[in-house]
Design a protein around this motif. Structure first.
Motif, PDB file in Angstrom:
ATOM      1  N   UNK A  22       0.835  -1.207   0.000  1.00 31.47           N
ATOM      2  CA  UNK A  22       0.000   0.000   0.000  1.00 31.47           C
ATOM      3  C   UNK A  22       0.863   1.249   0.000  1.00 31.47           C
ATOM      4  N   UNK A  23       1.871   1.298   0.875  1.00 31.82           N
ATOM      5  CA  UNK A  23       2.748   2.476   0.947  1.00 31.82           C
ATOM      6  C   UNK A  23       3.571   2.634  -0.333  1.00 31.82           C
ATOM      7  N   UNK A  24       4.027   1.530  -0.889  1.00 31.13           N
ATOM      8  CA  UNK A  24       4.808   1.595  -2.131  1.00 31.13           C
ATOM      9  C   UNK A  24       3.970   2.179  -3.264  1.00 31.13           C
ATOM     10  N   UNK A  25       2.691   1.783  -3.331  1.00 32.39           N
ATOM     11  CA  UNK A  25       1.801   2.292  -4.380  1.00 32.39           C
ATOM     12  C   UNK A  25       1.492   3.768  -4.161  1.00 32.39           C
ATOM     13  N   UNK A  26       1.295   4.167  -2.911  1.00 33.44           N
ATOM     14  CA  UNK A  26       1.023   5.579  -2.633  1.00 33.44           C
ATOM     15  C   UNK A  26       2.226   6.454  -2.961  1.00 33.44           C
ATOM     16  N   UNK A  27       3.425   5.944  -2.709  1.00 36.17           N
ATOM     17  CA  UNK A  27       4.618   6.777  -2.913  1.00 36.17           C
ATOM     18  C   UNK A  27       5.078   6.808  -4.366  1.00 36.17           C
ATOM     19  N   UNK A  28       4.905   5.687  -5.106  1.00 35.98           N
ATOM     20  CA  UNK A  28       5.400   5.607  -6.479  1.00 35.98           C
ATOM     21  C   UNK A  28       4.298   5.744  -7.523  1.00 35.98           C
ATOM     22  N   UNK A  29       3.059   5.477  -7.133  1.00 30.34           N
ATOM     23  CA  UNK A  29       1.977   5.521  -8.093  1.00 30.34           C
ATOM     24  C   UNK A  29       1.874   4.244  -8.893  1.00 30.34           C
ATOM     25  N   UNK A  30       0.978   4.254  -9.853  1.00 32.29           N
ATOM     26  CA  UNK A  30       0.714   3.082 -10.681  1.00 32.29           C
ATOM     27  C   UNK A  30       0.589   3.527 -12.133  1.00 32.29           C
ATOM     28  N   UNK A  31       1.577   3.223 -12.989  1.00 30.77           N
ATOM     29  CA  UNK A  31       1.532   3.678 -14.386  1.00 30.77           C
ATOM     30  C   UNK A  31       0.268   3.214 -15.097  1.00 30.77           C
ATOM     31  N   UNK A  32      -0.340   4.147 -15.843  1.00 29.28           N
ATOM     32  CA  UNK A  32      -1.494   3.809 -16.654  1.00 29.28           C
ATOM     33  C   UNK A  32      -2.805   3.760 -15.916  1.00 29.28           C
ATOM     34  N   UNK A  33      -2.824   4.112 -14.611  1.00 27.22           N
ATOM     35  CA  UNK A  33      -4.054   4.003 -13.822  1.00 27.22           C
ATOM     36  C   UNK A  33      -4.843   5.299 -13.752  1.00 27.22           C
ATOM     37  N   UNK A  34      -4.399   6.357 -14.403  1.00 26.05           N
ATOM     38  CA  UNK A  34      -5.118   7.622 -14.357  1.00 26.05           C
ATOM     39  C   UNK A  34      -4.532   8.562 -13.324  1.00 26.05           C
ATOM     40  N   UNK A  35      -5.147   9.725 -13.159  1.00 23.12           N
ATOM     41  CA  UNK A  35      -4.615  10.755 -12.266  1.00 23.12           C
ATOM     42  C   UNK A  35      -4.836  10.421 -10.803  1.00 23.12           C
ATOM     43  N   UNK A  36      -5.867   9.621 -10.491  1.00 23.00           N
ATOM     44  CA  UNK A  36      -6.209   9.311  -9.112  1.00 23.00           C
ATOM     45  C   UNK A  36      -6.203   7.801  -8.901  1.00 23.00           C
ATOM     46  N   UNK A  37      -5.940   7.410  -7.656  1.00 26.63           N
ATOM     47  CA  UNK A  37      -5.965   5.998  -7.292  1.00 26.63           C
ATOM     48  C   UNK A  37      -7.188   5.743  -6.420  1.00 26.63           C
ATOM     49  N   UNK A  38      -8.198   5.086  -6.981  1.00 23.78           N
ATOM     50  CA  UNK A  38      -9.366   4.769  -6.161  1.00 23.78           C
ATOM     51  C   UNK A  38      -9.104   3.474  -5.392  1.00 23.78           C
TER      52      UNK A  38
END
Length: 936
Positions: free
Chosen positions: A191-207
């Protein structure tokens, strides 16, 4: 949209140190880092006074009062998080959250927070959106209602209310993981890794759905416990984080030209749903009837009822094979439109049809089909083309996989705020976010309801019409030239050896057994040499054949290919004698090589030279010396030689006359590195359209392979087994488990094969395997190739049977009088890993040591033109006679003939000695008698 940070509250609860339970040091890091992440303006930006951190709470009152305050004051979003030990009531199974002084007794849990109390306060909040994250053992019980009852039909509905999203680290029966030495617990770490690095191709926001999909995918890849998620009323769309990954450039589309953003389809490993999706048009009017998608480069899958409607024929039509249709790729640039024809029409309960394109479309690629286990609850997305959305380029709808129906369909529930799935969606592929591929195709839906049905991916593929994929893994055999397209991870070594072969007359590729020497030359180097307009031939010298004969017969075959077998043997024998008796063997050989036809560029490949070295050291040294002498040729020479051998062969091959030559000739090859091994595992699968690994499986295979030098063929053997057990689109963990992993796969296969044999056949197999090895140093054994003529008929029949099972290999050896088949072990790993064979070899060790000595004597006798002085005598003959009388079954005809001839020769010697003795006695007697007469 992103939740308002200034109108939201966050409560972070965690215990890392306990008086009666084991410590969880990672939890302390969880709280600190999660607080910093949510307060970061680049993530969410919650004000510090809106975040409450409760570290090491000792009583439930502090927690409940804090959560109640946050619940009462939150207007937009309430987030509650707990990390620590999860405890269950011994009698009811109810979930408790551990505090610093918590303990679990035989009949109750003491001094812990009853999760039901936390749930009640959490759900009482007036916030529009509520997010609950539980990172502890058995946390899935948070989704089962107040008492954690498994049978209550309304348990989930009671636990999850409108606008609420609950994500737990595990199922109700699983333990959460805090990997020793890791900074965070497994669930919170991702969870922390995704919040800090993001997710390519997932859009501007992470739902929350996107975060959950990412966490589940990563944990599954690491074979860690999988999280679970429940939400109501679009709560899965709650956004509490910006996506920090760079936004990709979006292609031009009708929606973009209208100034509105277009939803971006998910992607995995560079494979996008948009490259495979098609729209199918009516053959009667220019209107979109339904959807479909590529399952191969030129094959589209869709519903049979879509095809029937497009053609204007009844759905009950028995066949429409060959009927033409038009379709386009709406998400590719320019929306290319092509024609296709029906090649597969399958009704009978499976509403599936396959269409073949008239021509493949540039930029398109098949969608990967998936169907792994544990998919219920996974989020799927579909793109459909209903009439009122057609001008906008379609509409995306998401839902959750629920279960399999009695019709063997997959049921999907879509969210209440999404468009209703109906006309225009039939044939649409459903993309499973967690697995990264198409899990099924939409076939039906309840009118005006949220329930949709999919034909599973496993039922979509019709291998009668799809291309017949070749297995990209050779198993225990080496890669061949025909399999070069699947040979990866040796590019640099291929370049190096290819350059060496072009530069010098002789190249010796040396490396440990199993490192891939043969594959490197066959699938890497030889295709390049053929591309350089070189002719390639292979030579396999046999024990008992002189080195000059080996090369002479091969050269005559090149110089005069029109000769028949008898003429070729006669000329080769003449050339061999000329080379041997002329005193200038090297010059003679070079002269013959340079006499090859003008413009001819020949490459001679000698594979597994160590077999010749082991069986005939003297002859192999002579052959290597002749090859070394060829290095004196100038750069214009037309002949090149490349051979493979183990390092220990160099000890026998290198002599004072060849030591100068070795440094320029030898190209050493080491085992694959861990990274290269992983690429050798994954790249061939990526080369097969629509096929992929279940997440985490390549890493698991590479880890199980260890660091043994010969691991590569064992991995290839397991991969070949996975291929045979694949789903239509995936190599799975379940199949790998059925093989018992890398170490056990070969042994299990060998034992399975032997189990099918009768007792007498097993005895034949034992005799064969014993002959296919020779004793080495200590308790080791090495493989050896056996000529078919050495095997008695019943053992030869067994060899053919075991060749079908891939335990032995039948091949054709060259260099002898004509050509002869040989038998050999599929791989030397059998001599090390198979307990049954190890027992057989140990039991036969004394006999095989004697037999190898006998064969060495026999080879020397043959090599020295059957010199009578090389026959057995004395103790050697006595032992050979004893062994042959004891059990002659495994002594070959040549060996028996050698022993019998030695016995006959010995009897002749004894008779001669006896005759000489008798004559001597008579002579003495005669002399004595004469003397007596003379005296008288």
């Amino acid at each position: 949209m992103l939740s308002r940070a200034d109108a939201s509250n966050v409560v972070l609860i965690g215990c890392h140190s306990f008086t009666a339970l084991g410590p969880l040091p990672a939890v302390e890091n969880n709280l600190t880092s999660l607080r910093d992440a949510l307060a970061n303006p680049n993530v969410w930006g919650v004000p510090e006074d809106k975040i409450e951190v409760l570290a090491q709470p000792s009583n439930d009152y502090d927690i409940l009062s804090t959560v109640q305050r946050a619940a009462n004051s939150a207007r937009d979003t309430l987030v509650v998080y707990y990390a620590g030990h999860g405890l269950t009531d011994p009698l009811t199974g109810e979930l408790y959250l551990a505090l610093t002084d918590s303990r679990k007794e035989d009949v109750l849990v003491q001094r812990a927070l009853r999760f039901e109390y936390l749930r009640r306060l959490f759900l009482s909040s007036g916030a529009n959106k509520k997010v609950l994250l539980v990172d502890c053992c058995y946390s899935g019980r948070a989704l089962l209602g107040a008492m954690g009852g498994h049978d209550a039909t309304d348990a989930i509905d009671n636990a999850i209310v409108e606008g609420t999203c609950v994500i737990t680290a595990t199922s109700e029966t699983a333990l959460a993981r805090a990997v020793p030495g890791e900074k965070f617990t497994a669930f919170t770490g991702v969870l922390l890794d995704t919040l800090s690095k993001g997710l390519p191709g997932a859009g501007a926001l992470l739902d929350m759905e996107t975060l959950y999909g990412r966490i589940r995918s990563e944990l599954k890849a690491q074979s860690l416990p999988l999280p679970e998620m429940r939400n109501r009323n679009m709560a899965g769309r709650i956004c509490i984080a910006r996506n920090r990954a760079p936004a990709p450039a979006l292609p031009s589309s009708p929606l973009e030209r209208l100034g509105r953003p277009e939803p971006r389809p998910p992607s995995v490993d560079g494979l996008r749903l948009e490259t495979s999706q098609v729209r199918i048009y009516s053959a009667i009017r220019d209107a979109v009837i339904g959807s479909g998608f590529l399952v191969a480069a030129d094959v589209v899958c869709t519903c049979a009822h879509v095809v029937a409607e497009a053609l204007g024929v009844p759905e009950t039509t028995e066949t429409v094979t060959g009927a033409p249709l038009e379709l386009d790729f709406p998400l590719l640039s320019g929306r290319p439109r092509v024609r296709a024809s029906v090649v597969s029409w399958r009704r009978g309960g499976k509403d599936v049809a396959l269409l073949r394109l008239d021509t493949a479309v540039v930029g398109s690629q098949p969608a990967p089909l998936v169907g792994g286990t544990d998919v219920w609850g996974n989020t799927v997305r579909v793109l459909g083309f209903p009439y009122h959305f057609e001008a906008a380029g379609g509409v995306w709808v998401s839902g959750a996989l629920r279960a399999r129906t009695a019709e063997d369909w997959l049921q999907v529930e879509t969210s209440s705020q999404a468009p209703i799935i109906g006309a225009g969606f039939s044939g649409s592929p459903a993309w499973d976010e967690a697995q990264g591929g198409v899990v099924g195709m939409i076939v039906a839906a309840h009118r005006h309801e949220r329930t949709v049905y999919l034909v599973p991916a496993a039922d979509l593929v019709d291998e009668r019409t799809l291309p017949r994929w070749r297995c990209p893994f050779p198993g225990l055999a080496a890669f061949t030239e025909d399999e070069a397209e699947f040979f990866y991870s040796r590019e640099a070594d291929t370049d190096r050896v290819h350059t060496a072969v072009r530069r010098q007359p002789v190249t010796l590729v040396v490396g440990p057994s199993g490192c891939g020497k043969s594959s490197l030359v066959r699938a890497g180097v030889l295709p390049r040499l053929r591309a350089d307009a070189m002719s390639v031939s292979e030579l396999r010298p046999k024990p008992g054949v002189r080195a000059t004969d080996v090369l002479a017969r091969w050269l005559i075959g090149l110089l005069e290919p029109e000769l028949d077998e008898i003429e070729r043997l006669a000329k080769a024998e003449q050339l061999a004698r000329q080379i041997e008796t002329g005193g200038q063997a090297a010059a003679e050989l070079r002269g013959v090589a340079l006499a090859l036809p003008e413009g001819s560029r020949q490459v001679l490949f000698i594979d597994q030279f160590e077999e010749y070295v082991d069986a005939a050291p003297d002859a192999s040294r002579d052959l290597f010396k002749l090859l070394a002498d060829l290095s004196d040729q100038d750069g214009a020479a037309v002949l090149r030689v490349v051979a493979t051998a183990r390092p220990d062969s160099l000890d026998l091959l290198v002599t004072p006359s060849t030591s100068h030559f070795v440094g320029n000739t030898v190209q050493f090859l080491g085992p694959l590195t861990d990274d290269d091994l992983k690429r050798a595992i994954t790249a061939p699968v990526a080369a097969v359209p629509g096929l992929r690994f279940e997440p985490g499986l390549p890493e698991r295979i590479a880890a199980d392979a260890g660091d043994e030098p010969g691991r590569t063929p064992l991995v290839q053997f397991v991969l070949a087994g996975l291929w045979e057990r694949r789903t239509p689109s995936m190599l799975t963990h379940a199949a790998y488990d059925s093989l018992d992993g890398v170490p056990g796969a070969l042994v299990i296969h060998a034992d399975d094969v032997l189990a099918t044999l009768t007792r007498s056949d097993q005895e034949c197999a034992r005799r064969l395997f014993v002959q296919l090895t020779r004793p080495g140093d200590g308790d080791t054994f090495r493989p050896r190739s056996v000529r078919v003529s050495e095997l008695v008929p019943e053992v030869m029949i067994m060899a053919k049977e075991l060749s079908y099972a891939r335990l032995v290999v039948l091949s054709r050896a060259q260099g002898g009088a004509g050509q002869e088949d040989v038998v050999e072990l599929a791989h030397e790993a059998l001599t090390r890993l198979w307990p049954r064979l190890t027992r057989w070899l140990v039991e036969s060790r004394d006999f095989r040591l004697w037999q190898e000595t006998l064969r060495a004597d026999l080879n020397r006798w043959n090599a020295q033109h059957r010199d009578p002085d090389r026959l057995l005598r004395g103790a050697d003959l006595a032992e050979a006679s004893r062994r042959m009388a004891l059990d002659p079954r495994d002594i070959s005809a040549d060996e028996r003939g050698y022993i019998l001839l030695s016995q006959h020769s010995r009897r002749r010697v004894r008779l001669k000695q006896a005759a000489i003795g008798a004559l001597t006695v008579l002579t003495v007697l005669a002399a004595a008698l004469g003397a007596v007469s003379w005296i008288s």
